[in-house]
Design an enzyme around this catalytic site. Sequence first.
Site: not given
Ligand code: IMP
Ligand code: MG
Length: 194
Positions: A63, A119, A122, A171-172, A178, A184
């Site tokens: 990402g 990237d 979340d 969700f983006v 992706d 991507r």
């Molecule tokens: P976290 O561990 O929940 O913070 O998620 C981080 C990872 O989830 C990021 O590195 C992304 O690869 C993926 N991710 C989280 N939200 C999105 C989204 O809205 N679109 C695409 N990938 C996401």
């Molecule tokens: Mg990621």
Amino acid sequence: MRALPIRKFAPIMPLNVTGVLSDLDRVLLDAAAIQARVTAMAREVAQQFEGSKLLTVIAIMDGGLFFVADLLRGIDLPMRLVTMGASSYHGTTESSGEVKFTWPASLDLKDQHVLLLDDILDTGLTLAALQDRLRAEGVASIKTGVLLKKRREHAREVTVDFVGFEIEDEFVVGYGMDYQGRFRNLPCIGILKP
Ligand code: IMP
Ligand code: MG
């Protein structure tokens, strides 16, 4: 402060195509807005690390691919780049809570100054887990940068030093991000049609 201008040499697809762009419901951030912000972030990072001997950048793939490529080309400082995969998603748009890394063999991070790049923040699980691991590896310091940060509660408290944009909890896709491996290559960041 040593920051290089980022030239817009990336091929940008036309906006009237019937290809991947037609799957978007709307564009959240267009290519120009992303480039402008990433250029400014490169300046912020360069300022932060001014005078540093050698920076170790750890970039989370896939990402972070475009963000990291654009950001680092704007920073005129000595650095080495390490990439690794991290997965907490398993083909859905909901986080599973478990994070796995593809840790490069023979990676020695002891006493290194690390810039961690991803990237999007979340739930925060990915970056929190990686920060834990880096501390366990005995790094000298950790700074963390993300292109996007979602306005939501984070499952784990995580310190982020550089943020490109704060976005709503949607969700983006695009600019590296992706949905089930696709989208991507979009030059912009957008929301998919339902
Ligand atoms: P976290 O561990 O929940 O913070 O998620 C981080 C990872 O989830 C990021 O590195 C992304 O690869 C993926 N991710 C989280 N939200 C999105 C989204 O809205 N679109 C695409 N990938 C996401
Ligand atoms: Mg990621």
